[in-house]
Scaffold this motif. Structure first.
Motif, PDB file in Angstrom:
ATOM      1  N   ASN A 101      47.413 -67.340 -84.839  1.00 18.96           N
ATOM      2  CA  ASN A 101      46.595 -66.589 -85.856  1.00 18.96           C
ATOM      3  C   ASN A 101      45.142 -66.210 -85.434  1.00 18.96           C
ATOM      4  O   ASN A 101      44.583 -67.173 -84.997  1.00 18.96           O
ATOM      5  CB  ASN A 101      46.581 -67.831 -86.925  1.00 18.96           C
ATOM      6  CG  ASN A 101      45.652 -67.527 -88.181  1.00 18.96           C
ATOM      7  OD1 ASN A 101      45.757 -66.481 -88.608  1.00 18.96           O
ATOM      8  ND2 ASN A 101      44.681 -68.314 -88.325  1.00 18.96           N
ATOM      9  N   TYR A 102      45.007 -65.127 -85.602  1.00 16.90           N
ATOM     10  CA  TYR A 102      43.835 -64.292 -85.309  1.00 16.90           C
ATOM     11  C   TYR A 102      42.765 -64.293 -86.516  1.00 16.90           C
ATOM     12  O   TYR A 102      43.415 -63.583 -87.579  1.00 16.90           O
ATOM     13  CB  TYR A 102      43.735 -63.221 -84.453  1.00 16.90           C
ATOM     14  CG  TYR A 102      44.468 -63.316 -83.339  1.00 16.90           C
ATOM     15  CD1 TYR A 102      43.572 -63.331 -82.158  1.00 16.90           C
ATOM     16  CD2 TYR A 102      45.853 -63.200 -82.931  1.00 16.90           C
ATOM     17  CE1 TYR A 102      44.113 -63.371 -80.803  1.00 16.90           C
ATOM     18  CE2 TYR A 102      46.379 -63.052 -81.829  1.00 16.90           C
ATOM     19  CZ  TYR A 102      45.701 -63.275 -80.585  1.00 16.90           C
ATOM     20  OH  TYR A 102      46.184 -63.235 -79.449  1.00 16.90           O
ATOM     21  N   THR A 103      41.636 -64.940 -86.764  1.00 22.21           N
ATOM     22  CA  THR A 103      40.979 -65.014 -87.960  1.00 22.21           C
ATOM     23  C   THR A 103      39.552 -64.404 -87.549  1.00 22.21           C
ATOM     24  O   THR A 103      39.054 -64.929 -86.524  1.00 22.21           O
ATOM     25  CB  THR A 103      40.676 -66.181 -88.608  1.00 22.21           C
ATOM     26  OG1 THR A 103      41.939 -66.800 -88.772  1.00 22.21           O
ATOM     27  CG2 THR A 103      39.924 -66.255 -89.882  1.00 22.21           C
ATOM     28  N   ARG A 104      39.097 -63.292 -88.497  1.00 23.01           N
ATOM     29  CA  ARG A 104      37.885 -62.830 -87.925  1.00 23.01           C
ATOM     30  C   ARG A 104      36.829 -63.899 -88.489  1.00 23.01           C
ATOM     31  O   ARG A 104      36.666 -64.349 -89.357  1.00 23.01           O
ATOM     32  CB  ARG A 104      37.451 -61.463 -88.792  1.00 23.01           C
ATOM     33  CG  ARG A 104      36.259 -60.717 -88.256  1.00 23.01           C
ATOM     34  CD  ARG A 104      35.868 -59.558 -89.355  1.00 23.01           C
ATOM     35  NE  ARG A 104      36.941 -58.461 -89.269  1.00 23.01           N
ATOM     36  CZ  ARG A 104      36.805 -57.472 -88.567  1.00 23.01           C
ATOM     37  NH1 ARG A 104      35.851 -57.445 -87.490  1.00 23.01           N
ATOM     38  NH2 ARG A 104      37.908 -56.576 -88.450  1.00 23.01           N
ATOM     39  N   PHE A 105      35.750 -64.094 -87.400  1.00 19.35           N
ATOM     40  CA  PHE A 105      34.775 -64.950 -87.579  1.00 19.35           C
ATOM     41  C   PHE A 105      33.579 -64.390 -87.780  1.00 19.35           C
ATOM     42  O   PHE A 105      32.717 -64.513 -88.689  1.00 19.35           O
ATOM     43  CB  PHE A 105      34.466 -65.728 -86.246  1.00 19.35           C
ATOM     44  CG  PHE A 105      33.393 -66.986 -86.266  1.00 19.35           C
ATOM     45  CD1 PHE A 105      33.515 -67.912 -87.045  1.00 19.35           C
ATOM     46  CD2 PHE A 105      32.272 -66.670 -85.791  1.00 19.35           C
ATOM     47  CE1 PHE A 105      32.441 -68.997 -87.032  1.00 19.35           C
ATOM     48  CE2 PHE A 105      31.172 -67.452 -85.794  1.00 19.35           C
ATOM     49  CZ  PHE A 105      31.237 -68.589 -86.668  1.00 19.35           C
ATOM     50  N   SER A 106      33.274 -63.129 -87.280  1.00 19.42           N
ATOM     51  CA  SER A 106      32.102 -62.378 -87.529  1.00 19.42           C
ATOM     52  C   SER A 106      32.398 -60.851 -87.242  1.00 19.42           C
ATOM     53  O   SER A 106      33.796 -60.722 -87.224  1.00 19.42           O
ATOM     54  CB  SER A 106      30.648 -62.835 -86.631  1.00 19.42           C
ATOM     55  OG  SER A 106      31.071 -62.401 -85.335  1.00 19.42           O
ATOM     56  N   HIS A 107      31.517 -59.891 -87.402  1.00 19.90           N
ATOM     57  CA  HIS A 107      32.139 -58.711 -87.225  1.00 19.90           C
ATOM     58  C   HIS A 107      32.870 -58.370 -86.086  1.00 19.90           C
ATOM     59  O   HIS A 107      33.766 -57.447 -86.260  1.00 19.90           O
ATOM     60  CB  HIS A 107      30.661 -57.490 -87.112  1.00 19.90           C
ATOM     61  CG  HIS A 107      31.041 -56.103 -86.830  1.00 19.90           C
ATOM     62  ND1 HIS A 107      31.591 -55.356 -87.821  1.00 19.90           N
ATOM     63  CD2 HIS A 107      30.792 -55.375 -85.960  1.00 19.90           C
ATOM     64  CE1 HIS A 107      31.574 -54.313 -87.322  1.00 19.90           C
ATOM     65  NE2 HIS A 107      31.300 -54.289 -86.165  1.00 19.90           N
ATOM     66  N   ASP A 108      32.670 -58.895 -84.723  1.00 23.86           N
ATOM     67  CA  ASP A 108      33.344 -58.612 -83.442  1.00 23.86           C
ATOM     68  C   ASP A 108      33.744 -59.692 -82.969  1.00 23.86           C
ATOM     69  O   ASP A 108      33.868 -59.663 -81.918  1.00 23.86           O
ATOM     70  CB  ASP A 108      32.401 -57.565 -82.621  1.00 23.86           C
ATOM     71  CG  ASP A 108      31.171 -58.341 -82.415  1.00 23.86           C
ATOM     72  OD1 ASP A 108      30.903 -59.417 -82.751  1.00 23.86           O
ATOM     73  OD2 ASP A 108      30.332 -57.796 -81.489  1.00 23.86           O
ATOM     74  N   THR A 109      33.824 -60.809 -83.451  1.00 24.30           N
ATOM     75  CA  THR A 109      34.208 -61.999 -83.252  1.00 24.30           C
ATOM     76  C   THR A 109      35.484 -62.804 -83.862  1.00 24.30           C
ATOM     77  O   THR A 109      35.356 -62.800 -85.136  1.00 24.30           O
ATOM     78  CB  THR A 109      33.214 -63.117 -83.127  1.00 24.30           C
ATOM     79  OG1 THR A 109      31.887 -62.637 -82.494  1.00 24.30           O
ATOM     80  CG2 THR A 109      33.586 -64.355 -82.373  1.00 24.30           C
TER      81      THR A 109
END
Length: 209
Positions: free
Chosen positions: A160-168
């Motif tokens: 599972n890849y979850t966006r933490f910030s705009h590019d993280t």
């Protein structure tokens, strides 16, 4: 050169690609003027794609779609699987994710999703490296996307890849039937027991990791 080979060795404008897809019996990916068959005997992903998707692949997609639709209820989110096109890079790159969800009312193109919030790909031997690597990197450039999930069909493994910030982005892996996959992008959760329902998959062994 055969007629089929000539189809895949010429360059297409995006308008020509759209027109071609409307007449085609199979799906094609489009990347910067080139088209690539995703189904049937002309697919470059042989032998797996040539023989069609496995039952396990289909079951996993159906299980996830059922869980999403059941929990989303009347919310203004639409769940699409396999046959709906995604604009990864408008005018340049289009493909067909296994599952894509859009919750933007303005995302109303009848053929293409432009603002996905959640994407799922079910891995196969022929596409695993591509889905984990280059395709995942392309997906992460989509400004609307909040979550990207990879499901392995030969063993218990959900990444599972979850966006933490705009590019993280953060990566979390789930390996047990008792695990629950949170889907904060949609405000719900899917258990691995439901994702792998009716599939007889052995637990991930140390040697598989």
């Amino acid at each position: 050169m055969s007629a089929v080979q000539s189809i895949y060795q010429r360059s297409y404008t995006v308008e020509e690609y759209f027109a071609f897809e409307e007449q085609s019996a199979i799906r094609h990916e489009y990347y910067h003027g080139e088209i690539f068959p995703l189904d049937g005997p002309d697919s470059p992903e042989s032998p797996e794609a040539k023989s069609g998707a496995t039952k396990g692949h289909n079951k996993l997609i159906n299980n996830v779609v059922f869980g999403l639709r059941q929990q989303l209820g009347e919310r203004e989110c639409e769940v699409f699987s396999e046959s709906v096109r995604l604009a990864v890079e408008a005018g340049q790159y289009y493909n067909y994710p296994d599952i894509v969800v859009s919750c933007d009312p303005s995302d109303d193109d009848p053929h293409t999703v432009h603002r996905p919030v959640f994407i799922v790909e079910v891995l196969s031997r022929s596409t695993e490296a591509h889905d984990r690597g280059w395709k995942a990197e392309q997906y992460r450039q989509l400004p609307s996307l909040q979550q990207y999930v990879l499901i392995t069909q030969t063993r218990l493994l959900v990444e599972n890849y979850t966006r933490f910030s705009h590019d993280t982005w953060t990566l979390t892996s789930y390996r047990q039937l008792t695990d629950v996959l949170p889907v904060p992008a949609l405000g719900l959760a899917l258990s691995l027991a439901d994702i792998y329902k009716n599939l007889h998959i052995p637990p991930l062994r140390l040697a598989d990791q």
